[in-house]
Design a protein around this motif. Structure first.
Motif, PDB file in Angstrom:
ATOM      1  N   TYR A 113      66.233 -25.003 -81.695  1.00 15.89           N
ATOM      2  CA  TYR A 113      65.847 -23.627 -81.387  1.00 15.89           C
ATOM      3  C   TYR A 113      64.486 -23.598 -80.701  1.00 15.89           C
ATOM      4  N   THR A 114      64.233 -22.530 -79.970  1.00 12.66           N
ATOM      5  CA  THR A 114      62.932 -22.329 -79.334  1.00 12.66           C
ATOM      6  C   THR A 114      62.366 -20.983 -79.766  1.00 12.66           C
ATOM      7  N   VAL A 115      61.044 -20.925 -79.839  1.00 12.48           N
ATOM      8  CA  VAL A 115      60.355 -19.689 -80.231  1.00 12.48           C
ATOM      9  C   VAL A 115      59.027 -19.595 -79.500  1.00 12.48           C
ATOM     10  N   ARG A 116      58.605 -18.372 -79.215  1.00 13.83           N
ATOM     11  CA  ARG A 116      57.237 -18.162 -78.754  1.00 13.83           C
ATOM     12  C   ARG A 116      56.313 -18.294 -79.963  1.00 13.83           C
ATOM     13  N   HIS A 117      55.117 -18.839 -79.725  1.00 11.91           N
ATOM     14  CA  HIS A 117      54.229 -19.109 -80.858  1.00 11.91           C
ATOM     15  C   HIS A 117      52.905 -18.374 -80.713  1.00 11.91           C
ATOM     16  N   THR A 118      52.059 -18.545 -81.708  1.00  9.48           N
ATOM     17  CA  THR A 118      50.830 -17.755 -81.778  1.00  9.48           C
ATOM     18  C   THR A 118      49.789 -18.160 -80.735  1.00  9.48           C
ATOM     19  N   GLY A 119      50.066 -19.197 -79.955  1.00  4.84           N
ATOM     20  CA  GLY A 119      49.202 -19.532 -78.826  1.00  4.84           C
ATOM     21  C   GLY A 119      49.583 -18.814 -77.551  1.00  4.84           C
ATOM     22  N   ASP A 120      50.620 -17.992 -77.602  1.00  2.58           N
ATOM     23  CA  ASP A 120      51.102 -17.242 -76.442  1.00  2.58           C
ATOM     24  C   ASP A 120      50.113 -16.122 -76.081  1.00  2.58           C
ATOM     25  N   ALA A 121      50.005 -15.817 -74.780  1.00  2.00           N
ATOM     26  CA  ALA A 121      49.056 -14.807 -74.322  1.00  2.00           C
ATOM     27  C   ALA A 121      49.359 -13.417 -74.862  1.00  2.00           C
ATOM     28  N   HIS A 122      50.615 -13.142 -75.212  1.00  2.58           N
ATOM     29  CA  HIS A 122      50.973 -11.822 -75.731  1.00  2.58           C
ATOM     30  C   HIS A 122      50.728 -11.690 -77.233  1.00  2.58           C
ATOM     31  N   TYR A 123      50.450 -12.792 -77.905  1.00  3.43           N
ATOM     32  CA  TYR A 123      50.238 -12.695 -79.351  1.00  3.43           C
ATOM     33  C   TYR A 123      48.975 -11.878 -79.637  1.00  3.43           C
ATOM     34  N   GLY A 124      49.113 -10.925 -80.530  1.00  9.45           N
ATOM     35  CA  GLY A 124      47.980 -10.092 -80.912  1.00  9.45           C
ATOM     36  C   GLY A 124      47.703  -8.954 -79.960  1.00  9.45           C
ATOM     37  N   THR A 125      48.576  -8.749 -78.959  1.00 10.39           N
ATOM     38  CA  THR A 125      48.383  -7.668 -77.996  1.00 10.39           C
ATOM     39  C   THR A 125      49.615  -6.756 -78.005  1.00 10.39           C
ATOM     40  N   GLY A 126      49.548  -5.670 -77.267  1.00 13.61           N
ATOM     41  CA  GLY A 126      50.658  -4.726 -77.261  1.00 13.61           C
ATOM     42  C   GLY A 126      50.665  -3.909 -78.545  1.00 13.61           C
ATOM     43  N   THR A 127      51.843  -3.465 -78.942  1.00  6.44           N
ATOM     44  CA  THR A 127      51.990  -2.638 -80.136  1.00  6.44           C
ATOM     45  C   THR A 127      52.330  -3.522 -81.329  1.00  6.44           C
ATOM     46  N   ALA A 128      51.489  -3.517 -82.335  1.00  3.79           N
ATOM     47  CA  ALA A 128      51.703  -4.333 -83.524  1.00  3.79           C
ATOM     48  C   ALA A 128      52.783  -3.713 -84.398  1.00  3.79           C
ATOM     49  N   ARG A 129      53.755  -4.519 -84.825  1.00  3.23           N
ATOM     50  CA  ARG A 129      54.827  -4.054 -85.703  1.00  3.23           C
ATOM     51  C   ARG A 129      54.756  -4.704 -87.078  1.00  3.23           C
ATOM     52  N   GLY A 130      53.707  -5.499 -87.324  1.00  2.00           N
ATOM     53  CA  GLY A 130      53.572  -6.176 -88.606  1.00  2.00           C
ATOM     54  C   GLY A 130      54.300  -7.496 -88.627  1.00  2.00           C
ATOM     55  N   ASP A 131      53.885  -8.393 -89.543  1.00  2.00           N
ATOM     56  CA  ASP A 131      54.580  -9.681 -89.743  1.00  2.00           C
ATOM     57  C   ASP A 131      54.584 -10.509 -88.453  1.00  2.00           C
ATOM     58  N   HIS A 132      53.468 -10.533 -87.728  1.00  4.23           N
ATOM     59  CA  HIS A 132      53.317 -11.296 -86.477  1.00  4.23           C
ATOM     60  C   HIS A 132      54.257 -10.813 -85.369  1.00  4.23           C
ATOM     61  N   ILE A 133      54.747  -9.585 -85.455  1.00  2.97           N
ATOM     62  CA  ILE A 133      55.624  -9.016 -84.432  1.00  2.97           C
ATOM     63  C   ILE A 133      54.808  -8.070 -83.551  1.00  2.97           C
ATOM     64  N   TYR A 134      54.893  -8.295 -82.228  1.00  4.08           N
ATOM     65  CA  TYR A 134      54.214  -7.434 -81.257  1.00  4.08           C
ATOM     66  C   TYR A 134      55.216  -7.043 -80.170  1.00  4.08           C
ATOM     67  N   GLU A 135      55.095  -5.800 -79.708  1.00  2.00           N
ATOM     68  CA  GLU A 135      56.051  -5.267 -78.738  1.00  2.00           C
ATOM     69  C   GLU A 135      55.389  -5.018 -77.393  1.00  2.00           C
ATOM     70  N   HIS A 136      56.025  -5.521 -76.328  1.00  2.00           N
ATOM     71  CA  HIS A 136      55.576  -5.325 -74.954  1.00  2.00           C
ATOM     72  C   HIS A 136      56.758  -4.847 -74.121  1.00  2.00           C
ATOM     73  N   GLY A 137      56.596  -3.743 -73.425  1.00  2.00           N
ATOM     74  CA  GLY A 137      57.615  -3.290 -72.500  1.00  2.00           C
ATOM     75  C   GLY A 137      58.976  -3.069 -73.127  1.00  2.00           C
ATOM     76  N   GLY A 138      58.997  -2.700 -74.405  1.00  2.00           N
ATOM     77  CA  GLY A 138      60.258  -2.455 -75.092  1.00  2.00           C
ATOM     78  C   GLY A 138      60.820  -3.658 -75.807  1.00  2.00           C
ATOM     79  N   PHE A 139      60.262  -4.859 -75.569  1.00  3.63           N
ATOM     80  CA  PHE A 139      60.747  -6.074 -76.218  1.00  3.63           C
ATOM     81  C   PHE A 139      59.811  -6.463 -77.353  1.00  3.63           C
ATOM     82  N   ALA A 140      60.351  -6.626 -78.540  1.00  2.73           N
ATOM     83  CA  ALA A 140      59.556  -7.021 -79.705  1.00  2.73           C
ATOM     84  C   ALA A 140      59.743  -8.511 -79.960  1.00  2.73           C
ATOM     85  N   VAL A 141      58.639  -9.201 -80.226  1.00  2.00           N
ATOM     86  CA  VAL A 141      58.655 -10.654 -80.432  1.00  2.00           C
ATOM     87  C   VAL A 141      57.933 -10.998 -81.723  1.00  2.00           C
TER      88      VAL A 141
END
Length: 225
Positions: free
Chosen positions: A156-184
């Motif tokens: 499996y592959t996953v985006r990780h906390t070193g990604d540029a989007h981590y900690g930005t956009g709309t925070a949804r809790g539990d390390h989940i952030y939403e950009h442009g309608g997509f939550a990661v």
């Protein structure tokens, strides 16, 4: 863009399902026909392991499932977007691999619709880092372990906390952030290690993909025989 009105997990899940349906409808075959580099790597790993049947979680419109089928694997492709899977079925007919691909609408928050110890391998490219809570991710990996045969492989592959989007956009809790309608859900290494508890963790490989670029890990783990 979808606006999520609450932080409730079910509301977020429902919004994401609707968003993916709309996205696949507006942009058929949005990821193209070429397989991801993760799928190409996985094909080699699974062939070396002697795998014949593969479940892909989050197959979307099927570029990776169809590639694995062309490589000779029997593939059960799952996704919660019926629209994406309709595109997959059409492409399978065009490519002449309908005998090796089955498409099933399924939400990974529910138990996998497979018997115990019934498949050789599971592949998931960026499915585990969708809008899933840590609890739901653990439950899903538990389900993967249930349906795999002894010695079976999960790639499996996953985006990780070193990604540029981590900690930005709309925070949804539990390390989940939403950009442009997509939550990661961005993974940290602790989550990777705990998901491998009881497995053999074969590889955690860092790589980049796309224009941002997205920063990901490719993880391979196997069940004991």
């Amino acid at each position: 863009m979808l606006a999520f009105m609450t932080d409730d997990g079910q509301d977020l899940a429902d919004a994401q399902r609707a968003h993916w349906q709309e996205t696949y409808t507006a942009h058929p075959g949005m990821y193209g026909e070429e397989p991801s580099t993760a799928a190409v790597h996985a094909a080699g790993v699974l062939r070396a392991a002697g795998a014949r049947d593969v479940v892909e979680l989050g197959a979307g419109h099927g570029r990776d499932a169809l590639y694995l089928a062309r490589e000779g694997f029997t593939v059960r492709a799952t996704d919660f977007s019926a629209t994406g899977l309709d595109q997959l079925r059409t492409a399978a007919r065009q490519q002449g691999v309908t005998d090796r691909v089955t498409a099933v609408v399924h939400d990974v928050r529910d138990p996998l619709p497979l018997p115990d110890a019934s498949v050789d391998a599971v592949f998931a490219h960026m499915l585990l880092c969708m809008a899933l809570s840590t609890k739901e991710i653990h439950a899903l990996v538990g389900e993967v372990g249930r349906v795999l045969r002894p010695g079976g492989t999960l790639v499996y592959t996953v985006r990780h906390t070193g990604d540029a989007h981590y900690g930005t956009g709309t925070a949804r809790g539990d390390h989940i952030y939403e950009h442009g309608g997509f939550a990661v859900h961005f993974f940290d290494r602790t989550l990777v290690d705990t998901l491998a508890d009881g497995w053999t963790l074969n590889e955690v490989h860092a790589f980049e993909e796309g224009e941002l670029p997205r920063r990901l890990w490719r993880i391979t783990q196997t069940l004991p025989r």
